[in-house]
Write an enzyme that holds these catalytic residues in place. Sequence first.
Site, PDB file in Angstrom:
ATOM      1  N   CYS A   1       0.518  -4.757   0.820  1.00  0.00           N
ATOM      2  CA  CYS A   1       0.585  -5.298  -0.535  1.00  0.00           C
ATOM      3  C   CYS A   1       0.575  -6.827  -0.538  1.00  0.00           C
ATOM      4  O   CYS A   1       1.382  -7.468   0.138  1.00  0.00           O
ATOM      5  CB  CYS A   1       1.853  -4.791  -1.211  1.00  0.00           C
ATOM      6  SG  CYS A   1       2.143  -5.540  -2.814  1.00  0.00           S
TER       7      CYS A   1
ATOM      8  N   CYS B   1       6.042  -4.573   1.588  1.00  0.00           N
ATOM      9  CA  CYS B   1       5.138  -3.485   2.007  1.00  0.00           C
ATOM     10  C   CYS B   1       3.911  -4.120   2.688  1.00  0.00           C
ATOM     11  O   CYS B   1       3.327  -5.063   2.156  1.00  0.00           O
ATOM     12  CB  CYS B   1       4.702  -2.656   0.803  1.00  0.00           C
ATOM     13  SG  CYS B   1       6.104  -1.956  -0.084  1.00  0.00           S
TER      14      CYS B   1
ATOM     15  N   CYS C   1       7.983 -10.253  -4.619  1.00  0.00           N
ATOM     16  CA  CYS C   1       8.734  -9.020  -4.345  1.00  0.00           C
ATOM     17  C   CYS C   1       9.428  -9.156  -3.003  1.00  0.00           C
ATOM     18  O   CYS C   1       8.918  -9.800  -2.094  1.00  0.00           O
ATOM     19  CB  CYS C   1       7.767  -7.832  -4.312  1.00  0.00           C
ATOM     20  SG  CYS C   1       8.596  -6.241  -4.118  1.00  0.00           S
TER      21      CYS C   1
ATOM     22  N   CYS D   1      -3.894  -1.311  -6.936  1.00  0.00           N
ATOM     23  CA  CYS D   1      -2.557  -1.287  -6.350  1.00  0.00           C
ATOM     24  C   CYS D   1      -2.501  -2.152  -5.098  1.00  0.00           C
ATOM     25  O   CYS D   1      -3.360  -2.059  -4.240  1.00  0.00           O
ATOM     26  CB  CYS D   1      -2.182   0.144  -5.980  1.00  0.00           C
ATOM     27  SG  CYS D   1      -1.628   1.035  -7.399  1.00  0.00           S
TER      28      CYS D   1
ATOM     29  N   ASN E   1      -6.881  -0.104  -0.665  1.00  0.00           N
ATOM     30  CA  ASN E   1      -7.826  -1.139  -1.099  1.00  0.00           C
ATOM     31  C   ASN E   1      -7.727  -2.315  -0.143  1.00  0.00           C
ATOM     32  O   ASN E   1      -6.673  -2.947  -0.080  1.00  0.00           O
ATOM     33  CB  ASN E   1      -7.431  -1.676  -2.484  1.00  0.00           C
ATOM     34  CG  ASN E   1      -7.716  -0.675  -3.549  1.00  0.00           C
ATOM     35  OD1 ASN E   1      -8.845  -0.264  -3.728  1.00  0.00           O
ATOM     36  ND2 ASN E   1      -6.661  -0.265  -4.242  1.00  0.00           N
TER      37      ASN E   1
ATOM     38  N   GLU F   1       0.932 -11.427 -12.944  1.00  0.00           N
ATOM     39  CA  GLU F   1      -0.285 -10.723 -13.351  1.00  0.00           C
ATOM     40  C   GLU F   1       0.065  -9.362 -13.960  1.00  0.00           C
ATOM     41  O   GLU F   1       1.035  -8.718 -13.547  1.00  0.00           O
ATOM     42  CB  GLU F   1      -1.207 -10.563 -12.139  1.00  0.00           C
ATOM     43  CG  GLU F   1      -1.710 -11.920 -11.673  1.00  0.00           C
ATOM     44  CD  GLU F   1      -2.599 -11.874 -10.444  1.00  0.00           C
ATOM     45  OE1 GLU F   1      -3.089 -12.938 -10.052  1.00  0.00           O
ATOM     46  OE2 GLU F   1      -2.800 -10.786  -9.870  1.00  0.00           O
TER      47      GLU F   1
ATOM     48  N   LEU G   1       5.888   6.502  -1.841  1.00  0.00           N
ATOM     49  CA  LEU G   1       6.387   7.166  -0.630  1.00  0.00           C
ATOM     50  C   LEU G   1       5.607   6.690   0.605  1.00  0.00           C
ATOM     51  O   LEU G   1       6.166   6.176   1.536  1.00  0.00           O
ATOM     52  CB  LEU G   1       6.279   8.680  -0.804  1.00  0.00           C
ATOM     53  CG  LEU G   1       6.925   9.509   0.284  1.00  0.00           C
ATOM     54  CD1 LEU G   1       8.426   9.317   0.314  1.00  0.00           C
ATOM     55  CD2 LEU G   1       6.591  10.993   0.123  1.00  0.00           C
ATOM     56  N   HIS G   2       4.330   6.912   0.596  1.00  0.00           N
ATOM     57  CA  HIS G   2       3.386   6.434   1.626  1.00  0.00           C
ATOM     58  C   HIS G   2       3.571   7.052   3.011  1.00  0.00           C
ATOM     59  O   HIS G   2       2.669   6.962   3.837  1.00  0.00           O
ATOM     60  CB  HIS G   2       3.386   4.905   1.737  1.00  0.00           C
ATOM     61  CG  HIS G   2       3.162   4.246   0.409  1.00  0.00           C
ATOM     62  ND1 HIS G   2       2.119   4.591  -0.412  1.00  0.00           N
ATOM     63  CD2 HIS G   2       3.878   3.295  -0.259  1.00  0.00           C
ATOM     64  CE1 HIS G   2       2.186   3.869  -1.521  1.00  0.00           C
ATOM     65  NE2 HIS G   2       3.245   3.093  -1.458  1.00  0.00           N
TER      66      HIS G   2
HETATM   67  S1  SF4 Z   1       3.970  -2.364  -3.163  1.00  0.00           S
HETATM   68 FE1  SF4 Z   1       5.427  -2.787  -4.830  1.00  0.00          FE
HETATM   69  S2  SF4 Z   1       7.426  -2.671  -3.803  1.00  0.00           S
HETATM   70 FE2  SF4 Z   1       5.911  -2.929  -2.158  1.00  0.00          FE
HETATM   71  S3  SF4 Z   1       5.804  -5.167  -1.829  1.00  0.00           S
HETATM   72 FE3  SF4 Z   1       4.216  -4.611  -3.311  1.00  0.00          FE
HETATM   73  S4  SF4 Z   1       5.144  -4.974  -5.317  1.00  0.00           S
HETATM   74 FE4  SF4 Z   1       6.807  -4.826  -3.807  1.00  0.00          FE
END
Ligand code: SF4
Length: 352
Positions: A126, A123, A119, A340, A297, A99, A222-223
């Site tokens: 995500c 994270c 990925c 994101c 989100n 995407e 960073l988070h």
């Molecule tokens: S936020 Fe970015 S680095 Fe983290 S799992 Fe998702 S795609 Fe991967």
Amino acid sequence: MDGEGSMKKTELTGLTFRELRDWTTGEMGMRPYRAGQLFTWVHRRRVGSFDDMTDISLDARAQLDGRAKLTRLVTVNTLSAVDGTVKHCFVLDDDEHIESVLIPDEPRLTACLSTQVGCKCGCIFCQTGLAGFRRDLSAAEMVAQLYALQDFTDQRISNVVFMGMGEPLDNFRNLEDALSIISDDRGICIGARKITVSTIGLPGGIARLAGLEGQYGLAVSLHSAVPATRRKLVPASRALSLKELKHDLLLYNEMTGRRVTLEYCLISGLNDSISEAAALAGFCADIQCKINLLVYNPVKGMDLHRPGPAEVEKFMEYLYPRCQAVTLRRSRGSDIAAACGQLGASRMLPNR
Ligand code: SF4
């Protein structure tokens, strides 16, 4: 799979100008000027076939057609958000899906591109990370996303962010080629300073990026600046401690003269406390940077929550007098799962 004796075609869309010149004069035995013509057809005019390359002789076009191909992505689905953000889902030759997102923000129009199918970083907020890793994208597949997005709109794309699916620095070799191609002034010509690579920070990766010819922008996810919290939110960040990350960011400042953007996604009860804000302010103290706060989100199936407006306000108020620049980024495209951390939601999960 190719049978024995059959030749894999060279994907011209993924060759940098230098690689194209070597291939044209070497493997194809053509005159050097052909590389300039080809690069313009592939990357500036972005034609769909060798037949359209009208200033190249019919013989040469036939020769090219037999040995090379132009990468075009097939759109499976397009979703438009109320804020004008458009998410595109593409199918690749091996039936994987990726995407990419087009984000209008007058006067800019930004393309957000993916670098991997899935990925490895995992994270916890995500959707892409949850689905795991499938494979790296080739440089041609990265560049072709941009061209598909540009074909979709009459407005010129002004900025590119490598912030879609995947960790760009985990696919550095192909990323490097894609960066060179899209910033080349013989092609679509998006200046290096208008291109940003977003990463969690991998060992050696930031220094490699800073050492490239163009001064590409850097955004770091960073988070949290508290080691335990960051390891929880971004498990793959274990590979590079916060101390090492800071060292790399200072090096980037020094090598490029550019400031870094630090991305910080606020998640209720996890990284939105004042002690987290204090750690963030301490981490940033001597780095040339801008902090981009983003409110989480919600993603279906994840037990994570957005902080309320009062918590966000308190966090920002703490940072304002202590940090050089802090912005609260508007979440774009959240109604179409294009914000994101939401990419790949529809296609990538195992139970799709
Ligand atoms: S936020 Fe970015 S680095 Fe983290 S799992 Fe998702 S795609 Fe991967």
